[in-house]
Motif scaffolding. Structure first.
Motif, PDB file in Angstrom:
ATOM      1  N   ALA A  39       0.733  -1.197   0.017  1.00 13.09           N
ATOM      2  CA  ALA A  39      -0.077  -0.009  -0.123  1.00 13.09           C
ATOM      3  C   ALA A  39       0.838   1.178   0.012  1.00 13.09           C
ATOM      4  O   ALA A  39       0.336   2.155  -0.425  1.00 13.09           O
ATOM      5  CB  ALA A  39      -0.999   0.062   1.259  1.00 13.09           C
ATOM      6  N   GLN A  40       1.959   1.082   0.573  1.00 13.57           N
ATOM      7  CA  GLN A  40       2.693   2.495   0.412  1.00 13.57           C
ATOM      8  C   GLN A  40       4.108   2.186  -0.404  1.00 13.57           C
ATOM      9  O   GLN A  40       4.794   0.956  -0.377  1.00 13.57           O
ATOM     10  CB  GLN A  40       3.450   2.617   1.907  1.00 13.57           C
ATOM     11  N   THR A  41       4.118   3.130  -1.256  1.00 12.90           N
ATOM     12  CA  THR A  41       5.311   2.980  -2.445  1.00 12.90           C
ATOM     13  C   THR A  41       6.402   3.778  -1.929  1.00 12.90           C
ATOM     14  O   THR A  41       6.253   5.027  -1.600  1.00 12.90           O
ATOM     15  CB  THR A  41       4.697   3.406  -3.838  1.00 12.90           C
ATOM     16  N   VAL A  42       7.668   3.103  -1.605  1.00 13.33           N
ATOM     17  CA  VAL A  42       8.729   4.097  -1.316  1.00 13.33           C
ATOM     18  C   VAL A  42       9.332   4.619  -2.494  1.00 13.33           C
ATOM     19  O   VAL A  42       9.779   3.906  -3.530  1.00 13.33           O
ATOM     20  CB  VAL A  42       9.634   3.261  -0.392  1.00 13.33           C
ATOM     21  N   LEU A  43       9.604   5.907  -2.447  1.00 12.03           N
ATOM     22  CA  LEU A  43      10.453   6.641  -3.797  1.00 12.03           C
ATOM     23  C   LEU A  43      11.648   6.691  -3.215  1.00 12.03           C
ATOM     24  O   LEU A  43      12.019   7.713  -2.331  1.00 12.03           O
ATOM     25  CB  LEU A  43       9.734   7.841  -4.347  1.00 12.03           C
ATOM     26  N   LYS A  44      12.830   5.980  -3.849  1.00  9.62           N
ATOM     27  CA  LYS A  44      14.196   6.452  -3.552  1.00  9.62           C
ATOM     28  C   LYS A  44      14.478   7.482  -4.311  1.00  9.62           C
ATOM     29  O   LYS A  44      14.486   7.862  -5.557  1.00  9.62           O
ATOM     30  CB  LYS A  44      14.973   5.280  -4.089  1.00  9.62           C
ATOM     31  N   ALA A  45      14.977   8.695  -3.435  1.00  5.24           N
ATOM     32  CA  ALA A  45      15.438   9.819  -4.019  1.00  5.24           C
ATOM     33  C   ALA A  45      16.953  10.020  -3.588  1.00  5.24           C
ATOM     34  O   ALA A  45      17.483   9.388  -2.742  1.00  5.24           O
ATOM     35  CB  ALA A  45      14.862  11.265  -3.367  1.00  5.24           C
ATOM     36  N   ALA A  46      17.815  10.595  -4.681  1.00  5.75           N
ATOM     37  CA  ALA A  46      19.334  10.835  -4.360  1.00  5.75           C
ATOM     38  C   ALA A  46      19.742  11.896  -4.644  1.00  5.75           C
ATOM     39  O   ALA A  46      19.176  12.673  -5.696  1.00  5.75           O
ATOM     40  CB  ALA A  46      19.957   9.518  -5.174  1.00  5.75           C
ATOM     41  N   ASP A  47      20.843  12.331  -3.995  1.00  7.30           N
ATOM     42  CA  ASP A  47      21.621  13.625  -4.399  1.00  7.30           C
ATOM     43  C   ASP A  47      22.965  13.493  -4.121  1.00  7.30           C
ATOM     44  O   ASP A  47      23.326  12.509  -3.257  1.00  7.30           O
ATOM     45  CB  ASP A  47      20.939  14.738  -3.264  1.00  7.30           C
ATOM     46  N   VAL A  48      23.901  14.006  -4.685  1.00 12.80           N
ATOM     47  CA  VAL A  48      25.242  14.126  -4.001  1.00 12.80           C
ATOM     48  C   VAL A  48      25.755  14.737  -3.062  1.00 12.80           C
ATOM     49  O   VAL A  48      26.580  14.615  -2.317  1.00 12.80           O
ATOM     50  CB  VAL A  48      26.289  14.532  -5.213  1.00 12.80           C
ATOM     51  N   HIS A  49      24.677  15.695  -2.537  1.00 15.42           N
ATOM     52  CA  HIS A  49      25.197  16.668  -1.451  1.00 15.42           C
ATOM     53  C   HIS A  49      24.564  16.076  -0.324  1.00 15.42           C
ATOM     54  O   HIS A  49      23.775  14.922  -0.061  1.00 15.42           O
ATOM     55  CB  HIS A  49      24.181  18.057  -1.799  1.00 15.42           C
ATOM     56  N   PRO A  50      25.223  16.473   0.894  1.00 15.52           N
ATOM     57  CA  PRO A  50      24.957  16.074   2.393  1.00 15.52           C
ATOM     58  C   PRO A  50      23.742  16.464   2.887  1.00 15.52           C
ATOM     59  O   PRO A  50      23.097  17.480   2.448  1.00 15.52           O
ATOM     60  CB  PRO A  50      26.082  16.482   2.993  1.00 15.52           C
ATOM     61  N   PRO A  51      23.078  15.833   3.973  1.00 15.46           N
ATOM     62  CA  PRO A  51      21.758  16.183   4.564  1.00 15.46           C
ATOM     63  C   PRO A  51      22.094  17.715   4.857  1.00 15.46           C
ATOM     64  O   PRO A  51      23.284  18.105   5.246  1.00 15.46           O
ATOM     65  CB  PRO A  51      21.796  15.447   5.889  1.00 15.46           C
ATOM     66  N   GLY A  52      20.951  18.649   4.784  1.00 14.28           N
ATOM     67  CA  GLY A  52      21.111  19.790   5.308  1.00 14.28           C
ATOM     68  C   GLY A  52      21.359  20.888   3.905  1.00 14.28           C
ATOM     69  O   GLY A  52      21.091  22.048   4.032  1.00 14.28           O
ATOM     70  N   TYR A  53      21.925  20.303   2.798  1.00 12.02           N
ATOM     71  CA  TYR A  53      22.188  21.201   1.902  1.00 12.02           C
ATOM     72  C   TYR A  53      20.853  21.626   1.113  1.00 12.02           C
ATOM     73  O   TYR A  53      19.946  20.688   1.026  1.00 12.02           O
ATOM     74  CB  TYR A  53      23.144  20.140   0.733  1.00 12.02           C
ATOM     75  N   PRO A  54      20.602  22.917   0.293  1.00  8.51           N
ATOM     76  CA  PRO A  54      19.393  23.106   0.189  1.00  8.51           C
ATOM     77  C   PRO A  54      18.620  22.183  -0.959  1.00  8.51           C
ATOM     78  O   PRO A  54      17.523  22.159  -0.879  1.00  8.51           O
ATOM     79  CB  PRO A  54      19.807  24.708  -0.715  1.00  8.51           C
ATOM     80  N   THR A  55      19.421  21.601  -1.760  1.00  4.05           N
ATOM     81  CA  THR A  55      19.039  20.708  -2.764  1.00  4.05           C
ATOM     82  C   THR A  55      18.249  19.683  -2.049  1.00  4.05           C
ATOM     83  O   THR A  55      17.128  19.307  -2.272  1.00  4.05           O
ATOM     84  CB  THR A  55      19.730  20.244  -3.790  1.00  4.05           C
ATOM     85  N   VAL A  56      19.010  18.893  -1.105  1.00  2.00           N
ATOM     86  CA  VAL A  56      18.186  17.982  -0.335  1.00  2.00           C
ATOM     87  C   VAL A  56      17.145  18.098   0.710  1.00  2.00           C
ATOM     88  O   VAL A  56      16.257  17.540   0.783  1.00  2.00           O
ATOM     89  CB  VAL A  56      19.702  17.292   0.619  1.00  2.00           C
ATOM     90  N   VAL A  57      17.315  19.340   1.281  1.00  2.00           N
ATOM     91  CA  VAL A  57      16.353  19.820   2.188  1.00  2.00           C
ATOM     92  C   VAL A  57      14.823  19.900   1.129  1.00  2.00           C
ATOM     93  O   VAL A  57      13.884  19.426   1.703  1.00  2.00           O
ATOM     94  CB  VAL A  57      16.558  21.045   2.937  1.00  2.00           C
ATOM     95  N   ALA A  58      14.968  20.650   0.073  1.00  2.00           N
ATOM     96  CA  ALA A  58      14.063  20.913  -0.891  1.00  2.00           C
ATOM     97  C   ALA A  58      13.286  19.763  -1.305  1.00  2.00           C
ATOM     98  O   ALA A  58      11.896  19.701  -1.278  1.00  2.00           O
ATOM     99  CB  ALA A  58      14.303  22.092  -1.881  1.00  2.00           C
ATOM    100  N   THR A  59      14.104  18.947  -1.541  1.00  2.45           N
ATOM    101  CA  THR A  59      13.557  17.505  -2.390  1.00  2.45           C
ATOM    102  C   THR A  59      12.891  16.773  -1.128  1.00  2.45           C
ATOM    103  O   THR A  59      12.119  16.104  -1.403  1.00  2.45           O
ATOM    104  CB  THR A  59      14.574  16.932  -2.893  1.00  2.45           C
ATOM    105  N   GLU A  60      13.651  16.739   0.138  1.00  2.00           N
ATOM    106  CA  GLU A  60      13.007  15.868   1.076  1.00  2.00           C
ATOM    107  C   GLU A  60      11.779  16.747   1.647  1.00  2.00           C
ATOM    108  O   GLU A  60      10.757  15.707   1.658  1.00  2.00           O
ATOM    109  CB  GLU A  60      13.866  15.984   2.277  1.00  2.00           C
ATOM    110  N   ASN A  61      11.518  18.209   1.397  1.00  2.00           N
ATOM    111  CA  ASN A  61      10.069  18.445   1.726  1.00  2.00           C
ATOM    112  C   ASN A  61       9.125  18.307   0.738  1.00  2.00           C
ATOM    113  O   ASN A  61       8.016  17.992   1.214  1.00  2.00           O
ATOM    114  CB  ASN A  61      10.492  20.209   1.815  1.00  2.00           C
TER     115      ASN A  61
END
Ligand code: GTR
Length: 329
Positions: A28-50
């Motif tokens: 019932a829950q589909t987990v979408l694997k997302a990826a980034d070269v940058h570390p946690p807290g980096y703007p691209t990572v935070v925006a994609t997580e949000n």
């Protein structure tokens, strides 16, 4: 039937019911694997997580995003390939290496194609930005381009100070994996060397390269500035937007309403990320300066002039589009 047999039959029925119910609950829950070269807290990572959190909320938990930051799934070239085959569902990548797979997007990868970051933002937010996203989606690359993010301006950092293109003579400078960037460095007089982001630190340390080029947040978070490459010549030669793509394999499994939703959330992330980005450029510039990095103001004109052949070579098929980009205020 004895009581005991009743119990066994009852238990078996329960097990049967459970085994029927369990796989359903599990899928019932589909987990979408997302990826980034940058570390946690980096703007691209935070925006994609949000974006992932909003997607989970909007679909009542049908989708959940799991972020794999810090290149744990490989460098960008490899992550693009994994996204193409569906092993990664959502990827935040620079447009740079995507240009090696979808050459039609290289107009945005050309040196000095944007006047400044405000110009780049006006272009990506408008119809031309959408046109380039659509080109990626329509290409055979099996990537669905959802939205842009901001990667600021890239400038050179080297162990010897660079003030004019002549100072690049004999210097080996790492560029992103796309022949256009190697040509750009060679046109500037240096030796462009293509390699993955994750290899740059040790290449700088061991002297395989003399410098690299990037924005201040990347230069800081990758620790490249600790290797002696501490002269940051503000050439701003490349203003390359960041990109969020979804694997076509995963996108095709969404309902039309879910497809519209991920695109809308991607666009929201585009707008949110730039606020985080501006703050991060200011913060990391200050941190680099505090760590002894010397920011060198340069006259951009000779760098612009030296790269004219690159714009001529890669821009030739897109003259009309380049004209429209230049006309955006
Ligand atoms: C960064 C960008 C990354 C990656 C990296 C690189 O600015 O955010 O996606 O492309 O540069 O130089 O490889």
């Amino acid at each position: 039937m004895t009581f005991r047999r009743h119990l066994i039959a009852g238990a078996a029925a329960t097990v049967a019911a459970l085994s029927l119910a369990l796989p359903l609950a599990a899928t019932a829950q589909t987990v979408l694997k997302a990826a980034d070269v940058h570390p946690p807290g980096y703007p691209t990572v935070v925006a994609t997580e949000n974006m992932g959190k909003k997607l989970e909320a909007a679909t009542n938990g049908k989708f959940k995003m799991q972020m794999f930051p810090s290149s744990v799934l490989g460098d960008e070239k490899s992550m693009i390939e994994q996204t193409q085959i569906g092993a990664i569902q959502i990827l935040r990548t620079s447009l740079g290496p995507v240009g090696a797979v979808v050459p039609e997007v290289n107009v945005f990868n050309m040196p000095f194609v944007f006047r400044d970051e405000a110009h780049m933002r006006a272009v990506i937010d408008g119809p031309i930005g959408q046109e380039i996203l659509d080109k990626i989606t329509a290409s055979p690359a099996r990537l669905v381009a959802l939205a842009w993010q901001d990667g600021g301006s890239r400038s050179l950092y080297t162990k010897k100070p660079v003030r004019t293109p002549a100072d690049l003579k004999g210097q080996k400078v790492r560029m992103m994996g796309n022949p256009l960037f190697v040509d750009t460095m060679n046109a500037l007089g240096g030796n462009g060397i293509a390699m993955g982001y994750g290899e740059v630190f040790s290449a700088l340390q061991t002297g395989v390269i003399d410098g690299a080029e990037n924005n201040p947040p990347s230069m800081f978070t990758s620790n490249h500035y600790t290797t002696g490459a501490k002269f940051y010549a503000q050439t701003n030669h490349l203003i390359i937007p960041e990109l969020v793509v979804m694997s076509k394999v995963a996108y095709d499994r969404l309902t039309p309403a879910e497809q519209t939703l991920v695109k809308r959330l991607g666009r929201e992330a585009q707008m949110e990320q730039r606020v985080l980005w501006d703050k991060s450029v200011a913060d990391y510039t200050a941190k680099l300066k505090a760590a002894g990095v010397e920011f060198i103001q340069v006259d951009q004109k000779p760098f612009f002039d030296a790269t004219a052949p690159v714009r001529a070579k890669y821009g030739a098929p897109y003259a009309e589009l380049m004209g429209r980009i230049a006309a955006v205020k």
